[in-house]
Scaffold this motif. Structure first.
Motif, PDB file in Angstrom:
ATOM      1  N   VAL A  84       0.824  -1.183  -0.250  1.00 59.30           N
ATOM      2  CA  VAL A  84      -0.139  -0.003  -0.024  1.00 59.30           C
ATOM      3  C   VAL A  84       0.795   1.059   0.110  1.00 59.30           C
ATOM      4  O   VAL A  84       1.823   1.512   0.801  1.00 59.30           O
ATOM      5  N   ALA A  85       0.909   2.002  -1.115  1.00 55.77           N
ATOM      6  CA  ALA A  85       1.622   3.274  -1.136  1.00 55.77           C
ATOM      7  C   ALA A  85       0.889   4.323  -1.407  1.00 55.77           C
ATOM      8  O   ALA A  85       0.029   4.495  -2.279  1.00 55.77           O
ATOM      9  N   GLY A  86       1.159   5.618  -0.933  1.00 56.56           N
ATOM     10  CA  GLY A  86       0.683   6.688  -1.304  1.00 56.56           C
ATOM     11  C   GLY A  86       1.370   7.764  -2.152  1.00 56.56           C
ATOM     12  O   GLY A  86       2.441   7.694  -2.157  1.00 56.56           O
ATOM     13  N   VAL A  87       0.647   8.598  -2.892  1.00 57.04           N
ATOM     14  CA  VAL A  87       1.403   9.557  -3.935  1.00 57.04           C
ATOM     15  C   VAL A  87       0.510  10.714  -3.554  1.00 57.04           C
ATOM     16  O   VAL A  87      -0.757  10.956  -4.010  1.00 57.04           O
ATOM     17  N   TYR A  88       1.256  11.808  -3.267  1.00 56.41           N
ATOM     18  CA  TYR A  88       0.760  13.341  -3.276  1.00 56.41           C
ATOM     19  C   TYR A  88       1.001  13.894  -4.429  1.00 56.41           C
ATOM     20  O   TYR A  88       2.265  13.702  -5.067  1.00 56.41           O
ATOM     21  N   GLY A  89       0.173  15.015  -4.892  1.00 54.28           N
ATOM     22  CA  GLY A  89       0.567  15.631  -5.953  1.00 54.28           C
ATOM     23  C   GLY A  89      -0.599  16.403  -6.552  1.00 54.28           C
ATOM     24  O   GLY A  89      -1.769  16.104  -6.203  1.00 54.28           O
ATOM     25  N   ASN A  90      -0.274  17.142  -7.625  1.00 57.86           N
ATOM     26  CA  ASN A  90      -1.495  17.868  -8.703  1.00 57.86           C
ATOM     27  C   ASN A  90      -0.826  18.300  -9.740  1.00 57.86           C
ATOM     28  O   ASN A  90       0.189  17.705 -10.221  1.00 57.86           O
ATOM     29  N   SER A  91      -1.772  18.872 -10.556  1.00 63.48           N
ATOM     30  CA  SER A  91      -1.143  19.163 -12.053  1.00 63.48           C
ATOM     31  C   SER A  91       0.017  19.991 -11.952  1.00 63.48           C
ATOM     32  O   SER A  91       0.709  20.288 -12.740  1.00 63.48           O
ATOM     33  N   LEU A  92      -0.013  21.036 -10.845  1.00 62.62           N
ATOM     34  CA  LEU A  92       1.125  22.048 -10.800  1.00 62.62           C
ATOM     35  C   LEU A  92       2.378  21.189 -10.459  1.00 62.62           C
ATOM     36  O   LEU A  92       3.307  21.495 -10.962  1.00 62.62           O
ATOM     37  N   MET A  93       2.268  20.680  -9.221  1.00 63.33           N
ATOM     38  CA  MET A  93       3.624  20.432  -8.705  1.00 63.33           C
ATOM     39  C   MET A  93       4.166  19.198  -9.285  1.00 63.33           C
ATOM     40  O   MET A  93       5.240  18.803  -9.021  1.00 63.33           O
ATOM     41  N   GLY A  94       3.351  18.342  -9.687  1.00 58.70           N
ATOM     42  CA  GLY A  94       3.863  16.962 -10.208  1.00 58.70           C
ATOM     43  C   GLY A  94       3.384  15.893  -9.197  1.00 58.70           C
ATOM     44  O   GLY A  94       2.524  16.016  -8.467  1.00 58.70           O
ATOM     45  N   VAL A  95       4.245  15.181  -8.903  1.00 60.98           N
ATOM     46  CA  VAL A  95       4.002  13.814  -7.976  1.00 60.98           C
ATOM     47  C   VAL A  95       5.225  13.795  -7.078  1.00 60.98           C
ATOM     48  O   VAL A  95       6.098  13.897  -7.180  1.00 60.98           O
ATOM     49  N   ALA A  96       4.667  13.482  -5.788  1.00 60.01           N
ATOM     50  CA  ALA A  96       5.520  13.239  -4.651  1.00 60.01           C
ATOM     51  C   ALA A  96       5.218  12.015  -3.918  1.00 60.01           C
ATOM     52  O   ALA A  96       4.170  11.949  -3.164  1.00 60.01           O
ATOM     53  N   PRO A  97       5.841  10.893  -4.389  1.00 57.43           N
ATOM     54  CA  PRO A  97       5.754   9.579  -3.862  1.00 57.43           C
ATOM     55  C   PRO A  97       6.006   9.363  -2.345  1.00 57.43           C
ATOM     56  O   PRO A  97       6.748  10.357  -1.862  1.00 57.43           O
ATOM     57  N   GLN A  98       5.361   8.293  -1.870  1.00 57.35           N
ATOM     58  CA  GLN A  98       5.718   8.064  -0.293  1.00 57.35           C
ATOM     59  C   GLN A  98       7.086   7.634  -0.447  1.00 57.35           C
ATOM     60  O   GLN A  98       7.368   6.992  -1.377  1.00 57.35           O
ATOM     61  N   ARG A  99       8.013   8.007   0.556  1.00 57.58           N
ATOM     62  CA  ARG A  99       9.402   7.502   0.718  1.00 57.58           C
ATOM     63  C   ARG A  99       9.281   6.274   1.576  1.00 57.58           C
ATOM     64  O   ARG A  99       8.368   6.015   2.626  1.00 57.58           O
ATOM     65  N   PRO A 100      10.245   5.473   1.322  1.00 56.77           N
ATOM     66  CA  PRO A 100      10.439   4.206   2.363  1.00 56.77           C
ATOM     67  C   PRO A 100      10.549   4.663   3.938  1.00 56.77           C
ATOM     68  O   PRO A 100      11.090   5.776   4.114  1.00 56.77           O
ATOM     69  N   ALA A 101      10.131   4.051   4.773  1.00 59.33           N
ATOM     70  CA  ALA A 101       9.870   4.369   6.104  1.00 59.33           C
ATOM     71  C   ALA A 101      11.454   4.336   6.544  1.00 59.33           C
ATOM     72  O   ALA A 101      12.228   3.468   6.237  1.00 59.33           O
ATOM     73  N   HIS A 102      11.712   5.306   7.592  1.00 60.08           N
ATOM     74  CA  HIS A 102      13.144   5.365   8.053  1.00 60.08           C
ATOM     75  C   HIS A 102      13.083   5.391   9.665  1.00 60.08           C
ATOM     76  O   HIS A 102      11.993   5.765  10.216  1.00 60.08           O
ATOM     77  N   PRO A 103      14.028   4.888  10.568  1.00 62.87           N
ATOM     78  CA  PRO A 103      14.123   4.858  11.860  1.00 62.87           C
ATOM     79  C   PRO A 103      13.777   6.323  12.283  1.00 62.87           C
ATOM     80  O   PRO A 103      14.449   7.324  11.909  1.00 62.87           O
ATOM     81  N   GLY A 104      12.773   6.798  13.041  1.00 62.44           N
ATOM     82  CA  GLY A 104      12.588   8.100  13.679  1.00 62.44           C
ATOM     83  C   GLY A 104      11.391   8.645  13.071  1.00 62.44           C
ATOM     84  O   GLY A 104      10.827   9.592  13.400  1.00 62.44           O
ATOM     85  N   ASP A 105      10.753   7.963  12.082  1.00 66.14           N
ATOM     86  CA  ASP A 105       9.773   8.677  11.379  1.00 66.14           C
ATOM     87  C   ASP A 105       8.651   8.371  12.172  1.00 66.14           C
ATOM     88  O   ASP A 105       8.359   7.143  12.672  1.00 66.14           O
ATOM     89  N   SER A 106       7.667   9.521  12.564  1.00 63.06           N
ATOM     90  CA  SER A 106       6.658   9.254  13.487  1.00 63.06           C
ATOM     91  C   SER A 106       5.201   9.265  12.790  1.00 63.06           C
ATOM     92  O   SER A 106       4.234   9.135  13.202  1.00 63.06           O
ATOM     93  N   HIS A 107       5.292   9.164  11.338  1.00 62.41           N
ATOM     94  CA  HIS A 107       4.331   9.378  10.374  1.00 62.41           C
ATOM     95  C   HIS A 107       4.237   7.923   9.691  1.00 62.41           C
ATOM     96  O   HIS A 107       5.381   7.691   9.116  1.00 62.41           O
ATOM     97  N   ARG A 108       3.126   7.130   9.449  1.00 61.84           N
ATOM     98  CA  ARG A 108       3.263   6.060   8.572  1.00 61.84           C
ATOM     99  C   ARG A 108       3.427   6.493   7.204  1.00 61.84           C
ATOM    100  O   ARG A 108       3.986   5.617   6.504  1.00 61.84           O
ATOM    101  N   CYS A 109       3.085   7.622   6.747  1.00 63.43           N
ATOM    102  CA  CYS A 109       3.298   8.006   5.301  1.00 63.43           C
ATOM    103  C   CYS A 109       4.025   9.318   5.223  1.00 63.43           C
ATOM    104  O   CYS A 109       3.316  10.282   5.667  1.00 63.43           O
ATOM    105  N   VAL A 110       5.014   9.505   4.541  1.00 62.42           N
ATOM    106  CA  VAL A 110       5.814  10.626   4.315  1.00 62.42           C
ATOM    107  C   VAL A 110       5.993  10.739   2.886  1.00 62.42           C
ATOM    108  O   VAL A 110       6.769   9.513   2.176  1.00 62.42           O
TER     109      VAL A 110
END
Length: 348
Positions: free
Chosen positions: A241-267
């Motif tokens: 399960v993977a998220g992608v943030y973005g829109n027509s203007l900015m393009g796409v910002a895919p979810q990055r792999p989780a890293h130690p210290g990340d407090s959010h499930r999806c960055v």
């Protein structure tokens, strides 16, 4: 110390304000600027000196957006969803494709299959996301299946209090998706959190997805941490399960792999070669890590130059991943209004 992105900013600004290579749109604005963009824009921080021109993208003749130095390229026109008013238009030839190649690598790192056929339950037509997903499928040699989807119609229904018709329309979309899934081997499903919720409420369709789909990609609308957890652990544990943030203007910002210290499930991480996303407070100052701010976009490509665009979303600023040079953003939320426009979300 000058960064590679600073050098990219200088070169791209010079390109867009050169009479031989720039677009009529930006060349026509040079005299009204209170600074010399070629001489005075030296770093990414200087992009804040430009006006936010995104409102003009609703009405500007799109031919004026095409740089003179790229007139031999075949450009396409894409429109935003029109959530805040009349749609905004962009042009694209090859720049977005380069961004998608980078995003494909990130999604593959997360576990999205490199090959296989895709089913897209989302906008096509004038919206760039349909083209994006089609190109993702083609990059892995996969076939692209889609279902006709008009998000503007759903938003109109919801905005007019016709939620019953909106639900009926979603059911119509899911009927078509079920037809595809019963006859085709679909590896990747791309859609929005509300549509995924509707899929999970239809047992037969849900079992079809659970039985064959290897990756579920969500985007187009925000999803809270609990929603993401449910998608990952409860509803689709068999799939990536993977998220992608973005829109027509900015393009796409895919979810990055989780890293130690990340407090959010999806960055999410924007394309570092062409895009900077800052999170700012009401006074335009960048917020500290861990704080929420409004999304401020700078898109810097040879095809489209969109500095200082204040987006409709807020997010939490996250430190760069190890080895990365750009911040992450998490917990995207859409503001309820922008100026006089009330923002209505439907299923995209």
């Amino acid at each position: 110390m000058t960064s590679d992105f600073d050098s990219h900013v200088r070169a791209t600004v010079a390109w867009h304000f050169d009479p031989d290579t720039g677009s009529p749109f930006w060349l026509g604005k040079r005299a009204a600027l209170d600074f010399d963009p070629v001489r005075e824009v030296r770093t990414a921080a200087d992009l804040a000196r430009f006006p936010d021109v995104s409102e003009e993208l609703r009405t500007v003749p799109v031919a004026d957006l095409i740089p003179r130095g790229l007139r031999d390229k075949p450009f396409r026109v894409y429109e935003s969803g029109g959530t805040t008013g009349a749609p905004k238009r962009i042009v694209d030839a090859e720049a977005r494709g380069r961004m998608l190649l980078w995003a494909r690598e990130r999604l593959t790192e997360l576990g999205v299959p490199a090959a296989g056929d895709w089913l897209h339950l989302g906008p096509s037509g004038p919206h760039v996301v349909g083209s994006d997903v089609a190109r993702h499928a083609a990059m892995g040699g996969g076939l692209f299946h889609t279902v006709d989807f008009d998000p503007r119609w759903v938003k109109r229904l919801v905005g007019n209090g016709r939620g019953d018709l909106a639900d009926e329309y979603i059911g119509h979309l899911l009927d078509q998706a079920e037809t595809v899934l019963r006859s085709q081997d679909i590896s990747v499903l791309n859609t929005t959190p509300p549509v995924l919720e509707a899929i999970c409420a239809r047992p037969d369709l849900y079992e079809l997805v659970r039985g064959q789909v290897k990756a579920v990609i969500w985007g187009g609308m925000s999803a809270g941490q609990e929603t993401v957890r449910l998608l990952e652990e409860e509803f689709f544990p068999q799939a990536t399960v993977a998220g992608v943030y973005g829109n027509s203007l900015m393009g796409v910002a895919p979810q990055r792999p989780a890293h130690p210290g990340d407090s959010h499930r999806c960055v999410f991480q924007a394309h570092p070669a062409t895009t900077r996303v800052q999170l700012v407070d009401d006074d335009g100052r960048e917020v500290a890590y861990g704080e929420r701010g409004r999304v401020l976009l700078h898109l810097v490509t040879d095809e489209m130059f969109l500095p200082n665009v204040l987006e409709r979303d807020t997010a939490i600023r996250v430190p760069p991943a190890p080895g990365a040079t750009t911040d992450g953003i998490a917990d995207i939320r859409t503001v309820r209004s922008m100026g006089q426009a009330r923002i209505v979300e439907g299923v995209y």
